[in-house]
Scaffold this active site. Sequence first.
Site, PDB file in Angstrom:
ATOM      1  N   ILE A  91      18.653 -16.234 -31.968  1.00  0.00           N
ATOM      2  CA  ILE A  91      17.945 -15.806 -33.172  1.00  0.00           C
ATOM      3  C   ILE A  91      16.717 -16.677 -33.462  1.00  0.00           C
ATOM      4  CG2 ILE A  91      19.952 -14.743 -34.262  1.00  0.00           C
ATOM      5  CD1 ILE A  91      20.333 -17.322 -35.886  1.00  0.00           C
ATOM      6  N   GLY A  92      16.483 -17.684 -32.630  1.00  0.00           N
ATOM      7  CA  GLY A  92      15.322 -18.535 -32.847  1.00  0.00           C
ATOM      8  C   GLY A  92      15.049 -19.437 -31.659  1.00  0.00           C
ATOM      9  N   GLY A  94      12.946 -23.161 -30.805  1.00  0.00           N
ATOM     10  CA  GLY A  94      12.196 -24.314 -31.270  1.00  0.00           C
ATOM     11  C   GLY A  94      11.538 -25.016 -30.100  1.00  0.00           C
ATOM     12  N   SER A  97      14.639 -26.605 -28.556  1.00  0.00           N
ATOM     13  CA  SER A  97      15.962 -26.004 -28.790  1.00  0.00           C
ATOM     14  C   SER A  97      15.910 -24.486 -28.811  1.00  0.00           C
ATOM     15  CB  SER A  97      16.513 -26.509 -30.131  1.00  0.00           C
ATOM     16  OG  SER A  97      15.662 -26.091 -31.188  1.00  0.00           O
ATOM     17  N   VAL A  99      18.240 -21.343 -30.872  1.00  0.00           N
ATOM     18  CA  VAL A  99      19.141 -21.167 -32.010  1.00  0.00           C
ATOM     19  C   VAL A  99      19.924 -19.871 -31.813  1.00  0.00           C
ATOM     20  CG1 VAL A  99      19.354 -21.012 -34.516  1.00  0.00           C
ATOM     21  CG2 VAL A  99      17.504 -22.372 -33.510  1.00  0.00           C
ATOM     22  N   LYS A 113      22.064 -24.577 -33.542  1.00  0.00           N
ATOM     23  CA  LYS A 113      20.863 -25.085 -32.877  1.00  0.00           C
ATOM     24  C   LYS A 113      21.313 -25.876 -31.652  1.00  0.00           C
ATOM     25  CE  LYS A 113      16.800 -28.028 -33.638  1.00  0.00           C
ATOM     26  NZ  LYS A 113      16.049 -28.836 -34.631  1.00  0.00           N
ATOM     27  N   ASP A 212       6.635 -31.691 -39.589  1.00  0.00           N
ATOM     28  CA  ASP A 212       6.446 -30.419 -38.883  1.00  0.00           C
ATOM     29  C   ASP A 212       6.538 -29.242 -39.850  1.00  0.00           C
ATOM     30  OD1 ASP A 212       5.807 -28.974 -36.635  1.00  0.00           O
ATOM     31  OD2 ASP A 212       7.857 -28.839 -35.886  1.00  0.00           O
TER      32      ASP A 212
END
Length: 372
Positions: A91-92, A94, A97, A99, A113, A212
Amino acid sequence: MWFLGFSTNNRRSLLIIGAILLVILLTVMLKKWVVYLESQATKCSKREGEDDQKRRRGTSKSSSSLCGPGVIRTYALEELRTATRGFKIRIGVGATSFVYLAELGDGRFGAVKRVMEERGGSKKMFLDEVSVLLRISHPNLVGLLGFCLEKGEQLLLLEYIPNKSLFDKMHTYHGQMSGLLSWSNRLSIALDIARALDYLHSQADPPIIHRDVKSSNILLIDNEHAKLVDFGLCKLGHDTSHGSRTPTTVKGSLGYVDTWYLNTGLVSPKSDVYSFGVLLLELITGLKSIQGSETLAGWTEECRKNDDIQVLHTLLDPKLKGKANLEQLRVLINVANSALLDNSEGRPDMSFIVYTISSCLEPDQLQPDLPV
């Protein structure tokens, strides 16, 4: 006079008597403490048993299987592997990383994460992030539910926010098709993130610099409220209230990084203020932080420093079709201008920014703080 078989007339005997009494007192206190802990554990187990029975009957109103609110625990790797179905639904993404969606049971979800060493995610960065997340609690910061450091895996179980990021909402086709963020929505989101940063800078102990702040690190609860996430680049310590005295490796994302920090390597809470200024421009204009070979701050500089409200109005996101309060627009651009000053010492702190934004909202627009 004699006491416990010792003469009270002898100084050495008095010391022995005192030591015996102290041991007795500590023993009694320790026994009471053990009894208290056992009673609490019994209550906890009883509540969990009652909750379990209610869940079986389908009458439980509680969505948590943990005893007590705010409990953060360590997870076994297999637990999180099962919850994410083998890290199946991403779903994400980084910088260091991925997620994944985690199903925690009873209809509850979390976000795992997964920090990857092959993407530059070191164990030190992981432990630093855990350390930060354990210290903070604010309604506009994504909370930690648990973590796992096992068999080379570095996993954080975080609060799940289903509506994706501000970046997705503003800059992707799917996000824009799901509905437009109104002007009042954008002010409310800006205020939420300002409150989150103010908490990190002036209320967290020790103070924390996020380093960030960007639209992809802002998750939308709904169109009115948002939470700041991703503390992997945070710097914490009591020296952060005025900034570091020695240069550090510059961290952050292109277009958002403080120019003073870029030029000197010296980071301070005012570095987050600069990034917040870029975020305000993003909310105002609907544009990304990079415009071709220029930053959004540089690309808008001439226009945003003009006093003519009609010129300022040209900065407004065309998708809003002019539907914005012009005085509020002026206030937000003034805040952005002061936040983006090259001299970091001239920038306001986040508490002043919170006050300024909340003061320009109409009484019926002012949103109360979310409960922690």
